[in-house]
Design an enzyme around this catalytic site. Structure first.
Site, PDB file in Angstrom:
ATOM      1  N   HIS A 192      -0.567   2.345  -8.488  1.00 42.57           N
ATOM      2  CA  HIS A 192       0.788   1.841  -8.242  1.00 42.57           C
ATOM      3  C   HIS A 192       1.704   3.035  -7.984  1.00 42.57           C
ATOM      4  O   HIS A 192       1.698   4.009  -8.747  1.00 42.57           O
ATOM      5  CB  HIS A 192       1.317   1.101  -9.467  1.00 42.57           C
TER       6      HIS A 192
ATOM      7  N   HIS B  41      -6.900   0.971  -7.927  1.00 42.48           N
ATOM      8  CA  HIS B  41      -5.641   1.076  -7.193  1.00 42.48           C
ATOM      9  C   HIS B  41      -4.638   1.885  -7.996  1.00 42.48           C
ATOM     10  O   HIS B  41      -4.674   1.898  -9.228  1.00 42.48           O
ATOM     11  CB  HIS B  41      -5.070  -0.303  -6.855  1.00 42.48           C
TER      12      HIS B  41
HETATM   13  P1  DGP Z   1      -2.975  -4.396 -11.840  1.00 38.57           P
HETATM   14  O1  DGP Z   1      -2.299  -5.265 -12.846  1.00 38.57           O
HETATM   15  O2  DGP Z   1      -2.798  -2.930 -12.171  1.00 38.57           O
HETATM   16  O3  DGP Z   1      -4.399  -4.799 -11.585  1.00 38.57           O
HETATM   17  O4  DGP Z   1      -2.156  -4.583 -10.501  1.00 38.57           O
HETATM   18  C1  DGP Z   1      -2.534  -5.446  -9.464  1.00 38.57           C
HETATM   19  C2  DGP Z   1      -1.341  -5.536  -8.543  1.00 38.57           C
HETATM   20  O5  DGP Z   1      -1.763  -6.111  -7.344  1.00 38.57           O
HETATM   21  C3  DGP Z   1      -0.206  -6.394  -9.085  1.00 38.57           C
HETATM   22  O6  DGP Z   1       0.965  -5.583  -9.245  1.00 38.57           O
HETATM   23  C4  DGP Z   1       0.021  -7.447  -8.037  1.00 38.57           C
HETATM   24  C5  DGP Z   1      -0.722  -6.926  -6.843  1.00 38.57           C
HETATM   25  N1  DGP Z   1      -1.375  -7.950  -6.045  1.00 38.57           N
HETATM   26  C6  DGP Z   1      -2.274  -8.861  -6.477  1.00 38.57           C
HETATM   27  N2  DGP Z   1      -2.660  -9.658  -5.474  1.00 38.57           N
HETATM   28  C7  DGP Z   1      -1.989  -9.229  -4.373  1.00 38.57           C
HETATM   29  C8  DGP Z   1      -1.963  -9.658  -3.027  1.00 38.57           C
HETATM   30  O7  DGP Z   1      -2.642 -10.594  -2.590  1.00 38.57           O
HETATM   31  N3  DGP Z   1      -1.122  -8.980  -2.188  1.00 38.57           N
HETATM   32  C9  DGP Z   1      -0.370  -7.935  -2.615  1.00 38.57           C
HETATM   33  N4  DGP Z   1       0.416  -7.330  -1.723  1.00 38.57           N
HETATM   34  N5  DGP Z   1      -0.361  -7.497  -3.875  1.00 38.57           N
HETATM   35  C10 DGP Z   1      -1.177  -8.155  -4.749  1.00 38.57           C
END
Ligand code: DGP
Length: 112
Positions: free
Chosen positions: A100, A98
């Protein structure tokens, strides 16, 4: 496979969608770290940027083609930041590639 982002893509976990096409899906981050913070994911499960190869690299092209559209839709007219975390030292918490997309204010000059 137990993957939160695959479940979001499939609609099994609700999300606030900001963009979708045949290759990628973008949604607002659940824990925003900037006034605008969304996450863009490929629709195929790829564990991280460390798993990009010639077979799946087309997702990267699709994502980076979508990013300027998403940024414009979100009103990021003065710049933004794109980050991908990789593995343990990169602090990657969700093991589905992913990117950001952060913006909406002048971001810190620390961490790139
Ligand atoms: P990373 O630390 O780079 O793996 O970022 C994962 C991101 O995903 C973190 O900023 C929070 C987001 N995230 C985790 N679970 C969910 C979810 O269920 N819904 C949404 N919208 N975001 C999520």
């Amino acid at each position: 496979m137990d993957c939160i982002f695959c479940a979001i893509i499939n609609g099994d976990i609700p999300s606030k969608k900001v963009y979708e096409d045949e290759s990628c899906y973008a949604f607002h981050d659940i824990a925003p770290q900037a006034p605008v913070h969304c996450v863009i994911v490929p629709k195929e499960h790829i564990s991280s940027a460390d798993a990009i190869n010639s077979e799946n690299a087309h997702y990267i092209s699709a994502i980076f083609t979508a990013i300027p559209k998403i940024a414009a839709d979100l009103g990021l007219t003065n710049g933004y930041r794109v980050i991908t975390n990789i593995g343990e030292d990169g602090a990657q918490s969700v093991k589905h590639l992913h990117f950001h997309l952060l913006g909406g204010k002048k971001l810190s000059e620390n961490i790139v």
